[in-house]
Design an enzyme around this catalytic site. Structure first.
Site, mmCIF file in Angstrom:
data_model
loop_
_atom_site.group_PDB
_atom_site.id
_atom_site.type_symbol
_atom_site.label_atom_id
_atom_site.label_comp_id
_atom_site.label_asym_id
_atom_site.label_seq_id
_atom_site.Cartn_x
_atom_site.Cartn_y
_atom_site.Cartn_z
ATOM 1 N N SER A 198 -6.432 8.884 5.300
ATOM 2 C CA SER A 198 -5.330 8.894 4.341
ATOM 3 C C SER A 198 -4.311 10.013 4.534
ATOM 4 O O SER A 198 -3.806 10.573 3.572
ATOM 5 C CB SER A 198 -5.920 8.956 2.923
ATOM 6 O OG SER A 198 -4.975 8.541 1.996
ATOM 7 N N ASN A 210 -2.210 2.469 13.030
ATOM 8 C CA ASN A 210 -1.119 2.790 12.122
ATOM 9 C C ASN A 210 -0.922 1.637 11.147
ATOM 10 O O ASN A 210 -0.426 0.572 11.497
ATOM 11 C CB ASN A 210 0.164 3.053 12.912
ATOM 12 C CG ASN A 210 1.206 3.685 12.036
ATOM 13 O OD1 ASN A 210 1.482 3.169 10.958
ATOM 14 N ND2 ASN A 210 1.748 4.795 12.461
ATOM 15 N N LYS A 211 -1.340 1.886 9.895
ATOM 16 C CA LYS A 211 -1.423 0.827 8.885
ATOM 17 C C LYS A 211 -0.090 0.122 8.644
ATOM 18 O O LYS A 211 -0.025 -1.088 8.541
ATOM 19 C CB LYS A 211 -1.931 1.465 7.580
ATOM 20 C CG LYS A 211 -2.520 0.491 6.599
ATOM 21 C CD LYS A 211 -3.391 1.187 5.563
ATOM 22 C CE LYS A 211 -2.681 2.182 4.691
ATOM 23 N NZ LYS A 211 -3.592 2.808 3.716
ATOM 24 N N GLU A 229 -14.319 -1.043 0.476
ATOM 25 C CA GLU A 229 -13.208 -1.160 1.431
ATOM 26 C C GLU A 229 -12.382 -2.413 1.195
ATOM 27 O O GLU A 229 -12.928 -3.499 1.002
ATOM 28 C CB GLU A 229 -13.773 -1.178 2.861
ATOM 29 C CG GLU A 229 -12.998 -0.317 3.800
ATOM 30 C CD GLU A 229 -12.900 1.123 3.302
ATOM 31 O OE1 GLU A 229 -11.837 1.494 2.777
ATOM 32 O OE2 GLU A 229 -13.874 1.870 3.424
ATOM 33 N N HIS A 230 -11.073 -2.250 1.197
ATOM 34 C CA HIS A 230 -10.123 -3.356 1.053
ATOM 35 C C HIS A 230 -10.278 -4.092 -0.278
ATOM 36 O O HIS A 230 -10.069 -5.301 -0.350
ATOM 37 C CB HIS A 230 -10.267 -4.360 2.210
ATOM 38 C CG HIS A 230 -9.697 -3.864 3.502
ATOM 39 N ND1 HIS A 230 -8.352 -3.864 3.783
ATOM 40 C CD2 HIS A 230 -10.296 -3.319 4.594
ATOM 41 C CE1 HIS A 230 -8.155 -3.368 4.999
ATOM 42 N NE2 HIS A 230 -9.319 -3.019 5.509
ATOM 43 N N ASP A 244 -5.938 5.717 -2.492
ATOM 44 C CA ASP A 244 -5.648 6.953 -1.764
ATOM 45 C C ASP A 244 -4.876 7.946 -2.626
ATOM 46 O O ASP A 244 -5.160 9.140 -2.651
ATOM 47 C CB ASP A 244 -4.850 6.644 -0.495
ATOM 48 C CG ASP A 244 -5.583 5.688 0.431
ATOM 49 O OD1 ASP A 244 -6.795 5.488 0.224
ATOM 50 O OD2 ASP A 244 -4.956 5.139 1.343
#
Length: 458
Positions: free
Chosen positions: A145, A233-234, A49-50, A190
């Site tokens: 995604s 909401n990214k 992640e990240h 993604d």
């Protein structure tokens, strides 16, 4: 496979209830039939992640939930977009004048990102107009995604409508760049899995150059996705882009301390590559060089020997200009340790020891603790959901996607699946009226699905 173009599959639409319903809705909306359909899947990241935007490999798989678009190329310069979900309003624009408003994360802007990426790649002066009707089954803002799947789907729609071809890798790279039109500084995972996924296998996705390797998951366990029902909401939040910037600043300070050309260094992986050391050694360097207390912009300028104006104009992104403190030690520590966990996860899958499921579960749990403590991208609901999943039989559970809401992914022994689902449903969803309303699409077992495809009527 990665060098191939996405597949084109002839289908009997009358035998596919969802396609048939979409076709009928399209005819009702536009008065004519679609010429083709494009599908792009969502994904669940099992571990890593990240770290894609830091240059490190990740380990996702495609899920069956997807974005499906029915398309009719038309002889004008208008793109007309409609959605089967009435919450999402119709949109139309001149295809020669695409404007993407970064301040509004409306659904059509993600379509326009994919469209614009293809237009610019080919320098299309007179692209074909299109009527498009979208049907999505990925829960929005859930960390699965949905937005990137829409960008990828739109790119493939535009490609097909204009009679062009590209490989899956080229498409993934274009979509990664073009999603930044909406202000998301993503790393490419993604888009890569949306195009490169294959049924029955997860993928180790590596970057620079982009490539995908099959990772066979152990039999005897399934991956279960559970939605916390907290939307994140990214593109509309500064959390995500602040983390991207903290990693970039950590890269600069680590590089400077080691006598590297810090101005050219952008990603934490660049530091490791230039120093030629292991991930474990990088963790030691982080402890030596970066202090755990937050860095002020003034301290960062002092460390790098630059002015605040230089920091803002040359390093910070537009949406992090007003951030005053940055945690560099914690973010770098998460990235280097998470990158090592990804490689260990793949190694265990390849070697398949007798206790593989237990070992993989432990890695997922370590990943979650690091996301929560070092990267601070969890939230109380995700913490509660992970605890519930572990309590009812998951061997490993963690947040997946950007965090701050969205979903968890849990590894559950197959023989415990039914009781696991029943107990999690009762403990997390049935105790809350709002969650109960979303329950049907919020908790499900998943297996690795295939990547983006074009369907044409046989």
């Amino acid at each position: 496979m990665a060098g191939d173009a996405p597949g084109s599959l002839p289908v009997q639409v009358v035998e596919q209830p969802r396609l048939l319903k979409l076709k009928e809705s399209f005819i009702a909306k536009f008065g004519s039939a679609p010429k083709f359909y494009v599908r792009a899947p969502g994904r669940v990241n099992l571990i890593g992640e990240h770290i894609d935007y830091c240059g490190y490999a990740v380990l996702p798989m495609a899920i069956e939930q997807d974005i499906l678009i029915a398309v009719e190329p038309v002889n004008n310069d208008v793109v007309q977009l409609a959605n089967t979900n009435s919450l999402y309003l119709d949109f139309s624009a001149s295809i020669n004048d695409i404007q993407i408003d970064k301040t509004k994360s409306q659904w059509h802007n993600y379509f326009l990102c994919g469209l614009k990426g293809i237009q610019e790649h080919f320098g299309l002066n007179n692209p074909t107009g299109m009527n498009c009707l979208l049907d999505g089954t990925i829960p929005p803002s859930s960390g699965l995604s949905s937005s990137s799947a829409l960008v990828c789907c739109a790119a493939l729609v535009t490609l097909r409508a204009n009679g062009k071809t590209l490989s899956k890798v080229e498409l993934a790279e274009i979509c990664t760049k073009s999603e930044r039109y909406i202000g998301t500084e993503g790393g490419g995972m993604d888009q890569a899995i949306s195009f490169l996924a294959e049924e029955g296998t997860a993928k180790l996705i590596e970057f620079s150059p982009l490539r995908a390797t099959d990772v066979r998951l152990p039999s005897g366990a399934v991956f279960v996705i559970a939605n916390s029902c907290v939307e994140m909401n990214k593109a509309a939040t500064s959390h995500y882009n602040t983390r991207v910037m903290e990693c970039r600043l950590a890269t600069k300070l680590l590089s400077k301390s080691k006598g590297l050309d810090w101005k050219k260094m952008l990603r934490l992986q660049d530091v490791q590559d230039k120093l030629g050391v292991s991930l474990e050694e990088m963790l030691t360097i982080v402890e030596e060089v970066l202090h755990p207390e937050p860095y002020s912009t003034e301290e960062i300028c002092k460390c790098l020997g630059i002015s605040l104006e230089d920091l803002r104009s040359q390093i910070l992104s537009q949406n992090t200009q007003n951030v005053s403190t940055f945690k560099l030690h914690q973010r770098a520590k998460h990235v280097y340790s998470e990158a090592a966990r990804v490689l260990e996860f793949k190694k265990i899958c390849n070697e398949a020891p007798a206790n593989a499921i237990q070992l993989l579960g432990e890695l997922m749990n370590q990943s979650y603790i690091s996301c929560r403590e070092m990267y601070e991208c969890s939230c109380p609901e995700l913490d509660q959901l992970v605890d519930i999943c572990l309590q009812f039989g998951a061997v490993g559970s963690r947040l997946t996607g950007a965090g701050w809401g969205g979903c968890t992914v849990s590894m559950v022994p197959t023989d415990k699946l039914n009781t696991f689902l029943k107990n999690v449903k009762k403990a997390y969803y049935q105790s809350d009226v709002q969650r109960l309303a979303l329950e049907n699409n919020s908790l499900f077992a998943t297996k690795p699905g295939r990547g983006a495809l074009v369907f044409v009527e046989a």
